[in-house]
Design a protein around this motif. Structure first.
Motif, PDB file in Angstrom:
ATOM      1  N   PHE A   1      28.690  50.189  87.851  1.00 17.92           N
ATOM      2  CA  PHE A   1      29.568  50.744  86.835  1.00 17.92           C
ATOM      3  C   PHE A   1      29.740  52.252  86.978  1.00 17.92           C
ATOM      4  CE2 PHE A   1      30.316  52.350  82.479  1.00 17.92           C
ATOM      5  CZ  PHE A   1      31.453  51.642  82.147  1.00 17.92           C
ATOM      6  N   GLN A   2      28.662  52.976  87.229  1.00 15.45           N
ATOM      7  CA  GLN A   2      28.763  54.423  87.348  1.00 15.45           C
ATOM      8  C   GLN A   2      29.600  54.821  88.547  1.00 15.45           C
ATOM      9  OE1 GLN A   2      27.697  56.679  84.981  1.00 15.45           O
ATOM     10  NE2 GLN A   2      29.031  57.984  86.220  1.00 15.45           N
TER      11      GLN A   2
ATOM     12  N   ARG B   1      33.163  54.472  87.484  1.00 16.23           N
ATOM     13  CA  ARG B   1      33.606  55.581  86.634  1.00 16.23           C
ATOM     14  C   ARG B   1      33.824  56.849  87.468  1.00 16.23           C
ATOM     15  NH1 ARG B   1      31.552  55.765  80.852  1.00 16.23           N
ATOM     16  NH2 ARG B   1      33.593  54.807  80.677  1.00 16.23           N
TER      17      ARG B   1
ATOM     18  N   ASP C   1      36.740  50.125  81.266  1.00 21.89           N
ATOM     19  CA  ASP C   1      35.995  51.021  80.385  1.00 21.89           C
ATOM     20  C   ASP C   1      35.315  50.248  79.266  1.00 21.89           C
ATOM     21  OD1 ASP C   1      35.021  53.422  79.490  1.00 21.89           O
ATOM     22  OD2 ASP C   1      36.862  54.021  78.463  1.00 21.89           O
TER      23      ASP C   1
ATOM     24  N   GLN D   1      31.198  50.923  77.152  1.00 23.48           N
ATOM     25  CA  GLN D   1      29.761  51.006  77.406  1.00 23.48           C
ATOM     26  C   GLN D   1      29.024  51.119  76.074  1.00 23.48           C
ATOM     27  OE1 GLN D   1      28.795  54.157  80.134  1.00 23.48           O
ATOM     28  NE2 GLN D   1      26.932  53.133  80.829  1.00 23.48           N
TER      29      GLN D   1
ATOM     30  N   ASN E   1      26.683  52.561  73.286  1.00 19.35           N
ATOM     31  CA  ASN E   1      26.188  53.889  72.922  1.00 19.35           C
ATOM     32  C   ASN E   1      24.756  53.781  72.402  1.00 19.35           C
ATOM     33  OD1 ASN E   1      26.361  52.878  70.316  1.00 19.35           O
ATOM     34  ND2 ASN E   1      28.110  54.145  69.729  1.00 19.35           N
TER      35      ASN E   1
ATOM     36  N   PHE F   1      29.565  49.039  71.467  1.00 14.59           N
ATOM     37  CA  PHE F   1      30.413  49.307  72.621  1.00 14.59           C
ATOM     38  C   PHE F   1      31.507  50.304  72.242  1.00 14.59           C
ATOM     39  CE2 PHE F   1      28.627  45.318  74.225  1.00 14.59           C
ATOM     40  CZ  PHE F   1      28.405  45.649  75.550  1.00 14.59           C
TER      41      PHE F   1
ATOM     42  N   SER G   1      35.188  55.634  76.687  1.00 15.58           N
ATOM     43  CA  SER G   1      34.748  56.956  77.130  1.00 15.58           C
ATOM     44  C   SER G   1      35.171  58.064  76.175  1.00 15.58           C
ATOM     45  CB  SER G   1      35.287  57.238  78.537  1.00 15.58           C
ATOM     46  OG  SER G   1      36.702  57.121  78.562  1.00 15.58           O
TER      47      SER G   1
ATOM     48  N   ASP H   1      25.086  46.648  79.728  1.00 17.43           N
ATOM     49  CA  ASP H   1      25.459  47.713  78.795  1.00 17.43           C
ATOM     50  C   ASP H   1      26.871  48.213  79.031  1.00 17.43           C
ATOM     51  OD1 ASP H   1      25.222  49.114  81.151  1.00 17.43           O
ATOM     52  OD2 ASP H   1      23.856  50.647  80.357  1.00 17.43           O
ATOM     53  N   HIS H   2      27.682  47.448  79.777  1.00 17.28           N
ATOM     54  CA  HIS H   2      29.053  47.877  80.043  1.00 17.28           C
ATOM     55  C   HIS H   2      29.951  46.648  80.173  1.00 17.28           C
ATOM     56  CE1 HIS H   2      26.987  47.408  83.964  1.00 17.28           C
ATOM     57  NE2 HIS H   2      28.113  46.821  84.312  1.00 17.28           N
TER      58      HIS H   2
ATOM     59  N   HIS I   1      33.102  44.258  81.760  1.00 19.07           N
ATOM     60  CA  HIS I   1      33.837  43.809  82.938  1.00 19.07           C
ATOM     61  C   HIS I   1      35.082  43.071  82.463  1.00 19.07           C
ATOM     62  CE1 HIS I   1      29.486  43.129  84.438  1.00 19.07           C
ATOM     63  NE2 HIS I   1      29.873  44.318  84.849  1.00 19.07           N
TER      64      HIS I   1
ATOM     65  N   ASP J   1      30.237  40.869  79.232  1.00 22.39           N
ATOM     66  CA  ASP J   1      29.153  41.773  79.628  1.00 22.39           C
ATOM     67  C   ASP J   1      28.136  41.021  80.484  1.00 22.39           C
ATOM     68  OD1 ASP J   1      28.193  40.209  77.533  1.00 22.39           O
ATOM     69  OD2 ASP J   1      26.940  41.798  76.707  1.00 22.39           O
TER      70      ASP J   1
END
Length: 332
Positions: free
Chosen positions: A199-200, A203, A243, A245, A247, A252, A255, A277-278, A280, A290
């Protein structure tokens, strides 16, 4: 299990229709109340539920009241209906709505002869709906987050009527997009020309293009992104990074810290599960989930009997990368 739903003038006791033959019991009317019988939704949509009957019974009951039988033609109206049912008419019941395959040829139409929308986010694609030659009428299936399912037309379910006017669909403002992106509903979408593993990395790839991961934040972008992906079906990874994720509060968010809309018509049924935690975007259900991604679990041991082995379901594996990435970039 019997549930009770209260709809301002009429109190209905409905057998839930979660099974393959659900909703086949007649229900008894209760006393009427001197209140507006129609439940109001977030954009002014007002709904009333009939007593259980066939789809044709539901249509006739709506007309007898001077209401129209609910026809869901656009994803924003679909979202309005779902939110009204959740907030004002709880109970997870099945509800007949307009739409059928009268000729058994999988040509689904509304009663006025116009074509019904197929695919996401209306139908329960996880179970390949619509399906079945003997199930020619459409209902919102409460046990499956109100995604559409086709049932035999003589099943007994309440139907949904519209009191008054139907809200108009949202028309997005025109945008001009960079050459390497595509206009999808109300924004410019760029699919990275390479695949990523996490995921990172997804991003970071969008940031390098001057944008961020795609926010699937309204019913219109959900519908149009489905068309975009489905048109090239078979050439996508199993999931697409988008997007969204968790918090620090366990919610969820996108950004920009705006809330990710939950439930249908955005999420795959049964999600979020808390496994990742993100978000798809699933190219199997054309909805978000998720599901964790990474190293696949080991295969199950071989069967020890002569019985046919159980076939794993869509949630029984961990998708492995690399994966596609959907970014949204500023217009020109």
């Amino acid at each position: 299990m019997k549930c009770t739903i209260f709809i301002a003038v009429t109190c209905l006791k409905v057998e839930t229709g979660g099974g393959c033959c659900g909703g086949q019991h007649k229900d008894e009317p209760h006393e009427h109340k001197d209140e507006d019988e129609c439940s109001a939704g977030p954009r002014g949509l007002r709904l009333w539920a009939t007593l259980p009957g066939t789809q044709e019974d539901a249509r006739a009951a709506c007309h007898d009241k001077g209401y129209s039988f609910l026809t869901i033609e656009d994803p924003f109206l679909f979202d309005d209906v779902i939110r009204t049912l959740r907030d004002e008419m709880p109970g997870l019941h099945d509800y007949w709505v307009d739409g059928s395959d009268d000729n058994g040829d999988m040509a689904w139409r509304f009663s006025d002869g116009s074509d019904m929308p197929l695919g996401s986010p209306f139908w329960d694609l996880e179970y390949h709906r619509p399906s079945g030659m003997n199930a020619s009428c459409v209902a919102l299936q409460g046990s499956r987050d109100y995604y559409w399912r086709n049932f035999p037309c003589d099943y007994l379910k309440p139907g949904l009527c519209v009191c008054g006017e139907v809200p108009q669909p949202h028309i997005p403002s025109p945008v001009e997009c960079p050459e390497n992106s595509t206009i999808i509903f109300d924004r410019c979408v760029l699919i990275l020309p390479y695949l990523v593993d996490d995921f990172q990395e997804a991003r970071d790839g969008c940031a390098a293009e001057g944008g961020d991961l795609l926010r699937l934040n309204n019913p219109g972008i959900m519908r149009e992104f489905y068309f975009f992906v489905e048109a090239d079906a078979g050439n996508w990874s199993e999931i697409i990074f988008v997007d969204g994720q968790l918090n620090g509060g366990g919610e969820f968010v996108f950004s920009d810290n705006s809330d990710v809309p939950m439930g249908s018509p955005y999420w795959q049924v049964g999600h979020p599960t808390g496994e990742a935690d993100h978000l798809h975007y699933s190219t199997f259900t054309y909805l978000v989930n998720d599901v964790p991604c990474g190293v696949a679990p080991p295969p199950p041991p071989p069967p020890t009997t002569t019985l046919a082995p159980v076939v794993p379901g869509p949630h029984d594996h961990r998708p492995t990368g690399p994966f596609h990435v959907a970014c949204e970039v500023p217009p020109v």
